[in-house]
Design an enzyme around this catalytic site. Structure first.
Site, PDB file in Angstrom:
ATOM      1  N   HIS A 172      19.925  53.788  44.682  1.00 54.46           N
ATOM      2  CA  HIS A 172      21.237  53.708  44.034  1.00 54.46           C
ATOM      3  C   HIS A 172      21.589  52.258  43.715  1.00 54.46           C
ATOM      4  CE1 HIS A 172      25.543  54.769  43.472  1.00 54.46           C
ATOM      5  NE2 HIS A 172      25.748  53.594  44.004  1.00 54.46           N
ATOM      6  N   LYS A 242      37.070  42.882  38.266  1.00 51.79           N
ATOM      7  CA  LYS A 242      37.154  43.858  39.345  1.00 51.79           C
ATOM      8  C   LYS A 242      38.525  44.518  39.314  1.00 51.79           C
ATOM      9  CE  LYS A 242      34.714  44.098  42.538  1.00 51.79           C
ATOM     10  NZ  LYS A 242      33.595  45.017  42.853  1.00 51.79           N
TER      11      LYS A 242
END
Length: 244
Positions: A172, A242
């Site tokens: 992942h 972010k």
């Protein structure tokens, strides 16, 4: 956004599950989710983002975990940890989970598509028109039915090299080596400034737990995964956004 939402189906049901999910379609989220502008080895420019099914996906997962734990308690199933509760395939509860899982995965895909369209439009507005030469769409967390070695199973997939022993999957990502709390206790804003040198970033203590040092060494992970993945590009960030 409403047009994208209509693609999902069963809208009334999911409106009851998470009433704000339509407003979140096209939003980034927090944690390790990000939008970046990166350069490849030849200074090719890539818009890069990472996000999932947002709040509604979390609510659906929490619901099904609660159902699974209830079934374990009802049936007297003893587990070494309550978080290992599971749903038995062939039961209505399992089927409900798979239905919601597939819906959340489709939501996540549309969410990323919506965000990427906005990023591209903003870049074109600021930089002038340009050609998008390639698009790559990978699921955040992904499950689907596949057949391996004569057995139907559910596999969590990113992008693999085609190694049958690993069900054609790949890691992942690098994965965390520190919990968020430990990272916040370990790093300072001086570390933030040093590690983010050369990257345009929204500077905040809220992101100390997302510094590179909180994660495993990606180069080492890629080396140890060479039987599973082929590295096509290595990116370097120049802009990082972010969600708080």
């Amino acid at each position: 956004m409403e047009g994208r939402a209509e693609e999902l189906g069963r809208l009334d049901f999911y409106d009851k599950t998470g009433r704000n999910w339509r407003k979140q379609l096209g939003s980034l989220g927090s944690g390790n989710h990000f939008i970046e502008i990166v350069l490849d080895e030849e200074d090719g420019v890539w818009a890069f983002l990472h996000s999932g099914s947002r709040g509604v996906g979390n609510r659906l997962a929490t619901h099904h975990i609660r159902v699974a734990k209830g079934i374990m308690e009802r049936d007297g199933v003893e587990l070494p940890d309550a978080d290992l509760a599971y749903l038995q395939e062939g039961t209505p509860e399992f089927d409900d989970y798979i239905t919601d899982l597939e819906w959340a995965q489709e939501f996540a895909l549309l969410n990323r598509e919506e965000m990427m369209e906005r990023v591209i439009k903003l870049l074109q507005y600021r930089c002038g028109d340009f050609e998008v030469v390639e698009r790559i769409q990978c699921h955040h967390n992904f499950t689907q039915r596949e057949n391996h070695f004569g057995e139907d199973i559910l596999v969590y997939v990113v992008r693999g090299k085609g190694n049958a022993q690993a069900f054609n999957t790949a890691p992942h990502g690098a994965g965390r080596r520190m919990s968020r709390r430990k990272a916040r206790d370990s790093f300072t804003m001086d570390d933030f400034d040093r590690l983010m040198t050369g990257i345009e970033v929204n500077r905040s203590e809220a992101f100390l737990d997302e510094l590179p040092g909180a994660y495993k060494d990606i180069d080492l992970v890629m080396e140890q995964s060479k039987d599973l993945v082929e590295v096509i590009h290595t990116f370097r960030q120049i802009v990082n956004v972010k969600g708080a």
